[in-house]
Structures are given as C-alpha cells and as structure tokens.
Scaffold this motif. Structure first.
Motif, PDB file in Angstrom:
ATOM      1  N   UNK A  60       0.822  -1.209   0.000  1.00 51.99           N
ATOM      2  CA  UNK A  60       0.000   0.000   0.000  1.00 51.99           C
ATOM      3  C   UNK A  60       0.859   1.262   0.000  1.00 51.99           C
ATOM      4  N   UNK A  61       1.958   1.272   0.726  1.00 51.46           N
ATOM      5  CA  UNK A  61       2.774   2.488   0.833  1.00 51.46           C
ATOM      6  C   UNK A  61       4.035   2.467  -0.025  1.00 51.46           C
ATOM      7  N   UNK A  62       4.258   1.376  -0.802  1.00 53.92           N
ATOM      8  CA  UNK A  62       5.447   1.344  -1.661  1.00 53.92           C
ATOM      9  C   UNK A  62       5.130   1.018  -3.114  1.00 53.92           C
ATOM     10  N   UNK A  63       3.878   0.659  -3.424  1.00 58.54           N
ATOM     11  CA  UNK A  63       3.561   0.271  -4.800  1.00 58.54           C
ATOM     12  C   UNK A  63       2.413   1.111  -5.353  1.00 58.54           C
ATOM     13  N   UNK A  64       1.166   0.623  -5.250  1.00 58.01           N
ATOM     14  CA  UNK A  64       0.068   1.317  -5.914  1.00 58.01           C
ATOM     15  C   UNK A  64      -1.003   1.845  -4.977  1.00 58.01           C
ATOM     16  N   UNK A  65      -0.663   2.091  -3.754  1.00 55.32           N
ATOM     17  CA  UNK A  65      -1.593   2.716  -2.821  1.00 55.32           C
ATOM     18  C   UNK A  65      -1.684   4.219  -3.042  1.00 55.32           C
ATOM     19  N   UNK A  66      -2.535   4.911  -2.292  1.00 55.29           N
ATOM     20  CA  UNK A  66      -2.749   6.342  -2.506  1.00 55.29           C
ATOM     21  C   UNK A  66      -1.556   7.227  -2.134  1.00 55.29           C
ATOM     22  N   UNK A  67      -0.667   6.738  -1.280  1.00 47.95           N
ATOM     23  CA  UNK A  67       0.513   7.506  -0.857  1.00 47.95           C
ATOM     24  C   UNK A  67       1.746   6.626  -0.965  1.00 47.95           C
ATOM     25  N   UNK A  70       8.503   7.384   1.769  1.00 50.22           N
ATOM     26  CA  UNK A  70       9.930   7.378   1.463  1.00 50.22           C
ATOM     27  C   UNK A  70      10.673   8.142   2.560  1.00 50.22           C
ATOM     28  N   UNK A  71      11.934   8.410   2.333  1.00 45.08           N
ATOM     29  CA  UNK A  71      12.740   9.050   3.372  1.00 45.08           C
ATOM     30  C   UNK A  71      12.263  10.456   3.712  1.00 45.08           C
ATOM     31  N   UNK A  72      11.433  11.062   2.863  1.00 43.66           N
ATOM     32  CA  UNK A  72      10.904  12.397   3.127  1.00 43.66           C
ATOM     33  C   UNK A  72       9.508  12.362   3.741  1.00 43.66           C
ATOM     34  N   UNK A  73       8.955  11.166   3.973  1.00 43.37           N
ATOM     35  CA  UNK A  73       7.629  11.045   4.573  1.00 43.37           C
ATOM     36  C   UNK A  73       6.603  10.522   3.589  1.00 43.37           C
TER      37      UNK A  73
END
Length: 85
Positions: A60-67, A70-73
C-alpha cells in the motif's frame, strides 16, 4: 461494518481515508478505504494483497496505494488506483 474511523488525512493532498473492520463470522477483517481523488461517482475497487511473510500494508505504501512512504515522509502517488476509483 464496525468501528469505522475517519476521515483520516494520510497524504499531503488531504483526500479522505477511512479505516475499520468488516465482520465475518467469528472474526473480522481490517479495511482501509481511500476515497477517489476524482469527482464522484467513482467505482469501488477491492484490492487484496500480501501473503505469507509480507503485509499488504507494505504494498500500500510502496507500490500502488494512494501515498508513497519514502525518506521524506508520506507523499501523493499520482499513479495510484485511487486517482480514478
């Protein structure tokens, strides 16, 4: 549905997100609903992922989720399924 919470604003664009549980017999399943960024009406997509040793939250948070996380948030993923559904 039970224990629905929200709206949450996870991404920097302020799109509404909701969380809760779907009852199923003696158990319940967690859900995360990300509202479509386009104007309503929008189709509903049920996305199932994860498996042994891998949480669906990772995808969800690294592929095709809405957000993306990464290192910047958290930042908006403009290639997400939530752009249209």
């Amino acid at each position: 549905l039970k224990q629905v919470k929200g709206p949450h604003h996870v991404c920097e664009d302020g799109a509404d997100h909701y969380t809760g549980y779907l009852p199923a017999g003696d158990t319940s399943f967690f859900f995360w609903l990300a509202r479509a960024r386009r104007e309503s009406p929008a189709p509903l997509i049920v996305w199932l992922t994860g498996g042994p040793g891998c949480s669906s939250l990772l995808a969800t948070v690294t592929e095709n989720g809405p957000c993306w996380l990464d290192e910047q948030g958290m930042r908006v993923n403009h290639h997400s399924w939530s752009e249209e559904a």
